[in-house]
Design an enzyme around this catalytic site. Structure first.
Site, PDB file in Angstrom:
ATOM      1  CG  HIS A  86      -1.652  -1.166   1.761  1.00 31.02           C
ATOM      2  ND1 HIS A  86      -2.811  -1.077   1.583  1.00 31.02           N
ATOM      3  CD2 HIS A  86      -1.148  -2.393   2.012  1.00 31.02           C
ATOM      4  CE1 HIS A  86      -3.260  -2.275   1.775  1.00 31.02           C
ATOM      5  NE2 HIS A  86      -2.470  -3.157   2.302  1.00 31.02           N
ATOM      6  CE1 TYR A  87      -2.104   6.172  -2.046  1.00 33.19           C
ATOM      7  CE2 TYR A  87      -0.705   5.893  -3.942  1.00 33.19           C
ATOM      8  CZ  TYR A  87      -1.927   6.474  -3.410  1.00 33.19           C
ATOM      9  OH  TYR A  87      -2.880   7.037  -4.184  1.00 33.19           O
ATOM     10  CB  THR A  88       0.879   6.211   4.108  1.00 34.68           C
ATOM     11  OG1 THR A  88       1.738   7.087   3.457  1.00 34.68           O
ATOM     12  CG2 THR A  88       1.428   5.148   4.981  1.00 34.68           C
ATOM     13  CG  ASP A 144      -3.079   1.889  -1.990  1.00 35.00           C
ATOM     14  OD1 ASP A 144      -4.058   1.949  -2.236  1.00 35.00           O
ATOM     15  OD2 ASP A 144      -2.506   1.370  -1.019  1.00 35.00           O
ATOM     16  CG  HIS A 180      -5.182  -1.310  -0.891  1.00 34.13           C
ATOM     17  ND1 HIS A 180      -5.284  -0.401  -0.196  1.00 34.13           N
ATOM     18  CD2 HIS A 180      -5.965  -2.365  -0.817  1.00 34.13           C
ATOM     19  CE1 HIS A 180      -6.313  -0.615   0.586  1.00 34.13           C
ATOM     20  NE2 HIS A 180      -6.879  -1.825   0.287  1.00 34.13           N
ATOM     21  CD  GLU A 240      -0.967   1.242   4.510  1.00 33.31           C
ATOM     22  OE1 GLU A 240      -0.504   2.068   3.866  1.00 33.31           O
ATOM     23  OE2 GLU A 240      -2.370   1.139   4.758  1.00 33.31           O
TER      24      GLU A 240
END
Length: 250
Positions: A29-31, A146, A136, A94
């Site tokens: 994921h990215y945050t 993401d 994700h 993340e």
């Protein structure tokens, strides 16, 4: 960053895993928040009801929020290869980045090197297959973007993390562009291929909203130069090349 320097920042947002379900997926994921600190604060906030096992900061620092033997709440409504409770069978990482909402930007090299080290360790300990190392957006294409098109999946695959297709120039078949509104056997074949790769798609031979979303998710992962949901000839060639690689590794 050496894995022995991972910092423990416990989050209360988890529950027990079903011990009969193996850990066989890794989800990146990215945050999607302005700062890493804000993201970690949210991932540790009981009211937010979200979490991940790890967070990797832009400077390469790694934080552990949830023990791997617990079920973190990172994937939400999702699907991959017939499974719907992705949280039950995955490790979530993340990666700090503002994301598309707050100024999406390239991931720093030091950050990616930490991601590689962490991911390689997780994959080795759980024997996670390459076809189950996803973003994700792969498991939730209708909702998520993401880690996005700037995440260098090819670089990770060359380090043994995930898969990347072979040379599509060697594929003998050429394709006509397919886009929303079209119907027919070529659309059905595309749906079948994406479904076998792992995406959730109804193979009805119609290029509608759902297929557009899935094609866009595929492009973010395997054709980041073009993310528009249109299955142009190169996108189709890459889809069938990924499918070939999935079959080879299965």
């Amino acid at each position: 960053m050496a894995l022995e320097t991972i910092k423990w920042l416990p989050s209360p947002n988890f529950d027990d895993r079903d011990k009969t379900v193996p850990i066989d997926m890794l989800v990146f994921h990215y945050t999607g928040m302005k700062t890493g600190a804000a993201a970690i604060e949210r991932l540790c906030d009981p009211a937010a009801k979200v979490s991940s096992h790890y967070v990797v900061e832009e400077d390469g620092r790694i934080f552990s929020l949830i023990r791997e033997d617990k079920r973190a709440w990172h994937a939400g409504l999702s699907f991959w290869r017939g499974a719907r409770d992705i949280n039950a069978r995955s490790i979530g990482i993340e990666i700090v980045n503002p994301g598309h909402e707050f100024g999406y930007r390239p991931f720093p090299k030091v950050q990616i090197e930490s991601v590689k080290s962490l991911a390689a360790n997780v994959i080795a300990r759980h024997a996670i297959p390459a076809r189950n190392i996803v973003g994700h957006s792969d498991v939730a294409p209708a909702r998520k973007e993401d880690p996005g098109e700037l995440f260098n999946w090819r670089d990770l695959a060359e380090s043994g993390i995930g898969l990347w297709p072979g040379d599509i120039a060697q594929m003998p078949v050429s394709y006509d562009t397919l886009a929303k509104g079209e119907e027919g056997m070529a659309v059905r074949a595309l749906q079948d291929a994406l479904q076998e790769i792992g995406y959730e798609i109804l193979p009805d031979g119609r290029f509608g909203k759902a297929l557009t979303q899935v094609v866009r998710a595929f492009q973010r992962h395997w054709r980041p130069e073009r993310v528009d949901g249109i299955a142009d000839p190169e996108t189709q060639a890459r889809i069938y090349a990924v499918l070939s690689e999935v079959r080879r590794l299965t």
